[in-house]
Write an enzyme that holds these catalytic residues in place. Structure first.
Site, PDB file in Angstrom:
ATOM      1  N   ASP A   9       0.865  -1.176   0.000  1.00  8.12           N
ATOM      2  CA  ASP A   9       0.000   0.000   0.000  1.00  8.12           C
ATOM      3  C   ASP A   9       0.904   1.229   0.000  1.00  8.12           C
ATOM      4  OD1 ASP A   9      -2.029  -1.836   0.265  1.00  8.12           O
ATOM      5  OD2 ASP A   9      -2.305  -1.499   2.410  1.00  8.12           O
ATOM      6  N   ASP A 129     -15.159  -4.795  -0.294  1.00  7.20           N
ATOM      7  CA  ASP A 129     -14.693  -4.415   1.040  1.00  7.20           C
ATOM      8  C   ASP A 129     -15.905  -4.426   1.966  1.00  7.20           C
ATOM      9  OD1 ASP A 129     -12.361  -3.952  -0.387  1.00  7.20           O
ATOM     10  OD2 ASP A 129     -12.747  -1.806  -0.583  1.00  7.20           O
TER      11      ASP A 129
END
Length: 230
Positions: A9, A129
């Site tokens: 990330d 998600d």
């Protein structure tokens, strides 16, 4: 067989690993290209990359993504802030293998369909998600939208990434309910969120997951070096 896929990330030009997506939490790891190269040198050939700044509409880290895609991985999937055809095509021009989209199909279905039409379904992974209530979370995981099952029935793609946000970055274990979702879909099945042990990997393999995306358990060393389970 379950393949283990390390994740990177990127925020403000650095590789990070957040806890439940909260900015400033977790680990700051350093130069993302250097981290990616180290992962490649350790024998991993698949990589999951997220541009957090682009996802949060606060800049972008495309220059790092471009360099990561040049390292030599067999497969690099890239997500974060992909909201239009131009960005999707640009990432594919960098030689990323597939793009990862989450919020767009819910908030702007027309733009999503445009991307799908131009680059093809076989280049798109949908990121689901979700939380323990079974709802898909959008806008940086701050807003509930639709039920996971409704989402799965609405769209088609190369595959799905199920991210259990309540355990993301915690190594607290996987969401066992994911087994009820994966049976509803075709294509690639990926999971992220809370993976902390080899037992978690065996469970995911048993549930029919193809790829396990690991972050905190990789960088903390608990699962570093594991590439497959059978």
């Amino acid at each position: 067989m379950l393949k283990v896929v390390p994740s990177i990330d990127i925020s403000e030009g650095k590789a990070v690993k957040r806890i439940r997506g909260v900015k400033g939490s977790g680990l700051i790891l350093g130069n993302p290209v250097k981290i990616a190269y180290e992962i490649y040198e350790e024998g991993y050939d698949y990589l999951h990359v997220v541009d957090l700044d682009s996802a949060e509409e606060n800049g972008n880290n495309e220059e790092y993504v471009k360099d990561i895609c040049k390292i030599g991985f067999k497969w690099v999937q890239v997500g974060g802030g992909i909201r239009n055809v131009e960005k999707a095509e640009r990432l594919l021009d960098y030689d990323c293998s597939a793009i990862v989209i989450s919020t767009l199909p819910i908030k702007d279905p027309k733009s999503f369909m445009d991307i799908q039409k131009i680059i093809g379904k076989d280049k798109i992974l949908l990121s689901v998600d979700y939380d323990s209530s079974g709802y898909v979370l959008i806008r940086g995981w701050k807003e509930k939208s639709i039920k996971v099952l409704d989402f799965l029935l609405s769209y088609d793609s190369l595959g799905y990434i199920f991210t259990y946000v309540e355990n993301e970055g915690t190594k607290r274990g996987i969401d066992n309910n994911v087994k009820n979702y994966v049976i509803r879909i075709k294509g690639l099945k990926e999971y992220a969120g809370g993976i902390g042990s080899i037992e978690d990997l065996y469970k995911l393999n048993e549930y029919g997951i193809n790829y396990a995306i690991i972050g905190m358990s990789f960088y903390s060393g608990s699962l570093r070096g594991i590439k497959y389970v059978y």
